[in-house]
Each structure stands twice: as structure tokens, then as C-alpha cells.
Design a protein around this motif. Structure first.
Motif, PDB file in Angstrom:
ATOM      1  N   TYR A 149       0.866  -1.221   0.022  1.00 49.13           N
ATOM      2  CA  TYR A 149      -0.063   0.069  -0.061  1.00 49.13           C
ATOM      3  C   TYR A 149       0.762   1.332   0.125  1.00 49.13           C
ATOM      4  CZ  TYR A 149      -3.426   3.410   1.185  1.00 49.13           C
ATOM      5  OH  TYR A 149      -4.466   4.564   1.243  1.00 49.13           O
ATOM      6  N   ALA A 150       1.998   1.170   0.905  1.00 47.42           N
ATOM      7  CA  ALA A 150       2.986   2.417   0.801  1.00 47.42           C
ATOM      8  C   ALA A 150       3.438   2.700  -0.886  1.00 47.42           C
ATOM      9  CB  ALA A 150       4.054   2.076   1.767  1.00 47.42           C
ATOM     10  N   PHE A 151       3.928   1.494  -1.519  1.00 42.81           N
ATOM     11  CA  PHE A 151       4.022   1.546  -2.858  1.00 42.81           C
ATOM     12  C   PHE A 151       2.922   2.192  -3.468  1.00 42.81           C
ATOM     13  CE2 PHE A 151       5.114   0.377  -7.264  1.00 42.81           C
ATOM     14  CZ  PHE A 151       6.402   0.787  -7.173  1.00 42.81           C
ATOM     15  N   ASP A 152       1.808   1.898  -3.355  1.00 44.46           N
ATOM     16  CA  ASP A 152       0.744   2.233  -3.897  1.00 44.46           C
ATOM     17  C   ASP A 152       0.615   3.874  -3.959  1.00 44.46           C
ATOM     18  OD1 ASP A 152      -0.317   0.000  -5.106  1.00 44.46           O
ATOM     19  OD2 ASP A 152      -1.949  -0.081  -3.811  1.00 44.46           O
ATOM     20  N   VAL A 153       0.805   4.181  -2.627  1.00 41.71           N
ATOM     21  CA  VAL A 153       0.865   5.857  -2.397  1.00 41.71           C
ATOM     22  C   VAL A 153       1.869   6.505  -3.097  1.00 41.71           C
ATOM     23  CG1 VAL A 153       1.449   7.390  -0.349  1.00 41.71           C
ATOM     24  CG2 VAL A 153      -0.050   5.589  -0.059  1.00 41.71           C
ATOM     25  N   HIS A 154       3.135   5.987  -3.369  1.00 43.75           N
ATOM     26  CA  HIS A 154       4.214   6.643  -4.110  1.00 43.75           C
ATOM     27  C   HIS A 154       3.677   6.591  -5.593  1.00 43.75           C
ATOM     28  CE1 HIS A 154       7.897   6.929  -6.415  1.00 43.75           C
ATOM     29  NE2 HIS A 154       7.719   5.704  -6.960  1.00 43.75           N
ATOM     30  N   THR A 155       3.079   5.732  -6.010  1.00 45.20           N
ATOM     31  CA  THR A 155       2.655   5.301  -7.372  1.00 45.20           C
ATOM     32  C   THR A 155       1.548   6.684  -7.672  1.00 45.20           C
ATOM     33  OG1 THR A 155       3.004   3.000  -7.456  1.00 45.20           O
ATOM     34  CG2 THR A 155       1.442   3.938  -9.151  1.00 45.20           C
ATOM     35  N   ASN A 156       0.689   6.660  -6.568  1.00 41.37           N
ATOM     36  CA  ASN A 156      -0.350   7.696  -6.966  1.00 41.37           C
ATOM     37  C   ASN A 156       0.129   9.244  -6.786  1.00 41.37           C
ATOM     38  OD1 ASN A 156      -1.962   5.804  -7.104  1.00 41.37           O
ATOM     39  ND2 ASN A 156      -2.826   5.845  -5.057  1.00 41.37           N
ATOM     40  N   ALA A 157       1.010   9.646  -6.040  1.00 39.54           N
ATOM     41  CA  ALA A 157       1.724  10.803  -5.913  1.00 39.54           C
ATOM     42  C   ALA A 157       2.479  11.087  -6.923  1.00 39.54           C
ATOM     43  CB  ALA A 157       2.492  10.815  -4.523  1.00 39.54           C
ATOM     44  N   PHE A 158       3.228   9.896  -7.530  1.00 38.54           N
ATOM     45  CA  PHE A 158       4.340  10.202  -8.595  1.00 38.54           C
ATOM     46  C   PHE A 158       3.732  10.670  -9.947  1.00 38.54           C
ATOM     47  CE2 PHE A 158       6.581   8.572 -12.353  1.00 38.54           C
ATOM     48  CZ  PHE A 158       7.883   8.939 -12.132  1.00 38.54           C
ATOM     49  N   PHE A 159       2.411  10.179 -10.123  1.00 36.73           N
ATOM     50  CA  PHE A 159       1.730  10.812 -11.688  1.00 36.73           C
ATOM     51  C   PHE A 159       1.593  12.351 -11.927  1.00 36.73           C
ATOM     52  CE2 PHE A 159      -1.552  10.976 -14.767  1.00 36.73           C
ATOM     53  CZ  PHE A 159      -1.034  10.462 -15.824  1.00 36.73           C
ATOM     54  N   PRO A 160       1.140  12.947 -10.747  1.00 33.83           N
ATOM     55  CA  PRO A 160       1.079  14.553 -10.788  1.00 33.83           C
ATOM     56  C   PRO A 160       2.459  15.081 -10.787  1.00 33.83           C
ATOM     57  CG  PRO A 160      -0.574  13.586  -9.244  1.00 33.83           C
ATOM     58  CD  PRO A 160       0.222  12.349  -9.757  1.00 33.83           C
ATOM     59  N   CYS A 183      12.082  34.117 -15.904  1.00 37.90           N
ATOM     60  CA  CYS A 183      12.424  32.555 -16.383  1.00 37.90           C
ATOM     61  C   CYS A 183      12.781  31.789 -15.049  1.00 37.90           C
ATOM     62  CB  CYS A 183      13.204  32.332 -17.380  1.00 37.90           C
ATOM     63  SG  CYS A 183      12.879  33.272 -18.988  1.00 37.90           S
ATOM     64  N   LEU A 184      13.436  32.157 -14.150  1.00 41.66           N
ATOM     65  CA  LEU A 184      14.100  31.690 -13.249  1.00 41.66           C
ATOM     66  C   LEU A 184      12.727  31.346 -12.289  1.00 41.66           C
ATOM     67  CD1 LEU A 184      17.219  32.208 -10.906  1.00 41.66           C
ATOM     68  CD2 LEU A 184      14.798  32.407  -9.853  1.00 41.66           C
ATOM     69  N   PHE A 185      12.030  32.479 -11.986  1.00 47.56           N
ATOM     70  CA  PHE A 185      10.909  32.195 -11.238  1.00 47.56           C
ATOM     71  C   PHE A 185       9.774  31.131 -11.714  1.00 47.56           C
ATOM     72  CE2 PHE A 185       6.256  33.510 -10.654  1.00 47.56           C
ATOM     73  CZ  PHE A 185       6.289  33.438  -9.197  1.00 47.56           C
ATOM     74  N   LEU A 186       9.651  31.053 -13.262  1.00 46.84           N
ATOM     75  CA  LEU A 186       8.886  30.137 -13.700  1.00 46.84           C
ATOM     76  C   LEU A 186       9.540  28.553 -13.345  1.00 46.84           C
ATOM     77  CD1 LEU A 186       6.574  29.248 -15.648  1.00 46.84           C
ATOM     78  CD2 LEU A 186       7.728  29.630 -17.358  1.00 46.84           C
ATOM     79  N   GLY A 187      10.779  28.550 -13.686  1.00 53.96           N
ATOM     80  CA  GLY A 187      11.350  27.106 -13.454  1.00 53.96           C
ATOM     81  C   GLY A 187      11.258  26.789 -12.074  1.00 53.96           C
ATOM     82  N   ASN A 188      11.448  27.568 -11.113  1.00 52.55           N
ATOM     83  CA  ASN A 188      11.797  27.371  -9.618  1.00 52.55           C
ATOM     84  C   ASN A 188      10.213  26.881  -9.006  1.00 52.55           C
ATOM     85  OD1 ASN A 188      14.370  27.722 -10.146  1.00 52.55           O
ATOM     86  ND2 ASN A 188      14.435  29.366  -8.589  1.00 52.55           N
ATOM     87  N   THR A 189       9.308  27.631  -9.741  1.00 55.15           N
ATOM     88  CA  THR A 189       7.890  27.445  -9.393  1.00 55.15           C
ATOM     89  C   THR A 189       7.622  26.083  -9.820  1.00 55.15           C
ATOM     90  OG1 THR A 189       7.564  29.714  -9.100  1.00 55.15           O
ATOM     91  CG2 THR A 189       5.560  28.471  -9.433  1.00 55.15           C
ATOM     92  N   LEU A 190       7.809  25.628 -11.031  1.00 57.40           N
ATOM     93  CA  LEU A 190       7.324  24.544 -11.465  1.00 57.40           C
ATOM     94  C   LEU A 190       7.902  23.430 -10.543  1.00 57.40           C
ATOM     95  CD1 LEU A 190       5.905  23.566 -14.132  1.00 57.40           C
ATOM     96  CD2 LEU A 190       8.190  23.208 -14.981  1.00 57.40           C
ATOM     97  N   TYR A 191       9.186  23.449 -10.055  1.00 58.29           N
ATOM     98  CA  TYR A 191       9.755  22.256  -9.097  1.00 58.29           C
ATOM     99  C   TYR A 191       9.012  22.538  -7.810  1.00 58.29           C
ATOM    100  CZ  TYR A 191      13.610  20.963 -12.224  1.00 58.29           C
ATOM    101  OH  TYR A 191      14.094  20.301 -13.328  1.00 58.29           O
ATOM    102  N   LEU A 192       8.648  23.689  -7.423  1.00 58.10           N
ATOM    103  CA  LEU A 192       7.996  23.703  -6.035  1.00 58.10           C
ATOM    104  C   LEU A 192       6.864  23.096  -6.188  1.00 58.10           C
ATOM    105  CD1 LEU A 192       7.664  24.763  -3.318  1.00 58.10           C
ATOM    106  CD2 LEU A 192       6.244  26.837  -4.392  1.00 58.10           C
ATOM    107  N   TYR A 198       3.679  15.885  -4.789  1.00 61.90           N
ATOM    108  CA  TYR A 198       4.231  14.576  -4.479  1.00 61.90           C
ATOM    109  C   TYR A 198       3.825  14.398  -3.054  1.00 61.90           C
ATOM    110  CZ  TYR A 198       6.797  10.335  -4.074  1.00 61.90           C
ATOM    111  OH  TYR A 198       7.185   8.993  -3.610  1.00 61.90           O
ATOM    112  N   THR A 199       4.172  15.579  -2.176  1.00 57.52           N
ATOM    113  CA  THR A 199       4.038  15.515  -0.723  1.00 57.52           C
ATOM    114  C   THR A 199       2.814  15.359  -0.342  1.00 57.52           C
ATOM    115  OG1 THR A 199       6.076  16.607  -0.466  1.00 57.52           O
ATOM    116  CG2 THR A 199       4.726  16.720   1.382  1.00 57.52           C
ATOM    117  N   TYR A 200       1.927  16.312  -0.911  1.00 50.35           N
ATOM    118  CA  TYR A 200       0.294  16.310  -0.799  1.00 50.35           C
ATOM    119  C   TYR A 200      -0.067  14.792  -1.144  1.00 50.35           C
ATOM    120  CZ  TYR A 200      -4.289  17.611  -0.586  1.00 50.35           C
ATOM    121  OH  TYR A 200      -5.749  17.882  -0.358  1.00 50.35           O
ATOM    122  N   GLY A 201       0.331  14.220  -2.315  1.00 50.86           N
ATOM    123  CA  GLY A 201      -0.232  13.042  -2.643  1.00 50.86           C
ATOM    124  C   GLY A 201       0.206  12.024  -1.529  1.00 50.86           C
ATOM    125  N   VAL A 202       1.452  11.890  -1.123  1.00 47.03           N
ATOM    126  CA  VAL A 202       1.778  10.916   0.015  1.00 47.03           C
ATOM    127  C   VAL A 202       0.793  11.123   1.317  1.00 47.03           C
ATOM    128  CG1 VAL A 202       3.589  10.288   1.684  1.00 47.03           C
ATOM    129  CG2 VAL A 202       4.162  10.597  -0.793  1.00 47.03           C
TER     130      VAL A 202
END
Length: 249
Positions: A149-160, A183-192, A198-202
Motif C-alpha cells: 500500500y505504501a508503494f501504491d501511495v508513491h505510485t499515486n503521488a508520482f503521476f501528478p 524565467c528563473l521564477f517560472l522554472g523554480n515554481t514548477l519544481y516547487l 508529491y508530498t500532498y499525494g503521500v
């Protein structure tokens, strides 16, 4: 690799390798039995309304006596998405066919599976040792988080996360690599956004289990993540540095 099986406060290792592997991995070769329509529905709702996906875990537990999914169709679809993504990124970086297939293997085996095994093991240990509610007469006897189930949680969080950093980032690649603050703001916001998703999905995945308490602790990585994001806006282009390491350029 032996995957853990949790029962009570002890870890038991079944005798045979087939028993050690979660059922979802043992069924990877049974394509004719996979429900791809259901898997596509789940992938869609993981982006639009992820809580709806976890409503089904109660029904699954009642009917199959396990919290974890047993249909590997979603694993196959994610692997296919990563393969297509690798080919597309290979065009962007002018890779050869051999390099493209190597990149696809890295994305599937390292980025998704190996990372998933590590994350699932950490979640399995932390949740069972710190988040399980104290035993009571009203709690079910099998109130433990399954490794599968923990792996399922990773799978579900990984897709978004995949859609944000493997797909969306590719479309804005020429922009986020430019040397200006917007451009730096756009890229860094994308990573955020990707790591926050992923964190919220977990959190959602483990919060769906009725016998876990203090699951909001799983949101604690958001604070250092946001702090690092604010600091990065002072001049550190996350996308440029990550892609340079990832693609060796």
C-alpha cells in the motif's frame, strides 16, 4: 531484493521469493487480466480529485482483505508514459536511439521503481512505528500499513509529479533555461509545484487509512521545501542545475 511484510511489531520474511513480492508485481505478466480502463480513470482523478481515488480503498479492503491494489495496470501505464517522455526528452537533447532507450530505462527503473521502493519502505516503517493509533477494542486487528500500500501511495503521488516535471517542464524548456529572473521564477515554481504535489499525494494516501493518526506530519516537508524555494529566487535556477546533472550537459 526482499520486500518487507509487516505484522504487529515484527517483520516476517516468507520462505519463497514469490511470496516476498507484492501481488501487484507478481501479476505484471498477466496483461489480459489488467483493467486499463479503471487505471486510466484513476490516473485522471489523481490529477483532478485525488481523494476520490482513495475512496475505493475501503471497498477493496472489504472485498479482497488488503488495502493495496492487486491490478498492475497502473504500473504499466506509468511505465509507458515514462517511456514516451524519455523519447521526447531525447529529441530535445539530440540523443541517439541507444541513449534514448537508456534514458527510458533510467526513468522507469531508477526514477519510478527504485525511488518508489525506497520511499515505500520509509513510509512503511514510519507509519507503522509512529502513526498507527494505539490498540483499542474498536480498532481492527490488522491495523498495519502494508508495504504494497505504501508503494501504491508513491505510485499515486508520482503521476501528478510526472506531469509537472516530465511533461510540463519539457514544453517550457526553452524559457526556463534563459538567464533572467522571470524565467528563473517560472522554472523554480514548477519544481516547487511538482514536489509539493508529491508530498500532498503521500499525505492523502496515508490519511485515507482510518487507523492512522497524526498523518498531517507527512506534510512537514512542505516547510523546508517552500523555504528553499524562497531562497532559490535570489538567483539559483533549479531547472538549469537539475537538468545539467540529469542529462550531463
Amino acid at each position: 531484493m526482499d520486500l518487507p511484510s509487516y505484522s504487529g511489531s515484527q517483520v516476517r520474511s516468507p520462505a519463497s521469493m514469490s511470496q516476498r513480492l507484492p501481488l501487484i508485481f507478481r501479476r505484471l505478466h498477466r496483461f489480459n487480466q489488467m483493467d486499463f480502463e479503471q487505471a486510466i480513470w484513476q490516473l485522471g482523478y489523481l490529477c483532478l480529485a485525488p481523494r476520490r481515488v482513495y475512496r475505493n480503498v475501503y471497498f477493496h479492503k472489504q472485498t479482497k482483505n488488503t488495502w493495496a491494489r492487486d491490478d498492475p495496470a497502473i504500473l504499466v501505464l506509468i511505465a509507458a508514459c515514462l517511456f514516451v517522455s524519455a523519447i521526447t526528452w531525447s529529441f530535445a537533447y539530440s540523443y541517439t536511439v541507444r541513449q534514448a532507450f537508456k534514458l527510458a530505462l533510467f526513468m522507469i527503473l531508477r526514477d519510478y521503481l527504485l525511488t518508489g521502493i525506497v520511499v515505500a519502505t520509509v513510509l512503511w516503517l514510519v507509519s507503522n512505528r509512529l502513526l498507527v493509533a494505539p490498540p483499542s477494542h474498536s480498532s481492527p486487528a490488522d491495523s498495519v500499513v502494508e508495504w504494497a500500500y505504501a508503494f501504491d501511495v508513491h505510485t499515486n503521488a508520482f503521476f501528478p509529479f510526472f506531469l509537472t516535471l516530465y511533461v510540463a517542464q519539457l514544453f517550457v524548456l526553452p524559457v526556463i533555461l534563459k538567464d533572467n529572473w522571470v524565467c528563473l521564477f517560472l522554472g523554480n515554481t514548477l519544481y516547487l509545484a511538482g514536489f509539493a504535489q508529491y508530498t500532498y499525494g503521500v499525505y492523502l494516501g496515508l490519511n485515507a487509512l482510518p487507523f492512522l493518526i497524526r498523518s498531517e506530519l507527512l506534510l512537514s516537508p512542505l516547510l523546508p521545501l517552500f523555504t528553499a524555494y524562497i531562497i532559490s529566487l535570489l538567483g539559483f535556477n533549479v531547472a538549469k542545475h537539475v537538468l545539467a546533472v540529469y542529462f550531463g550537459s
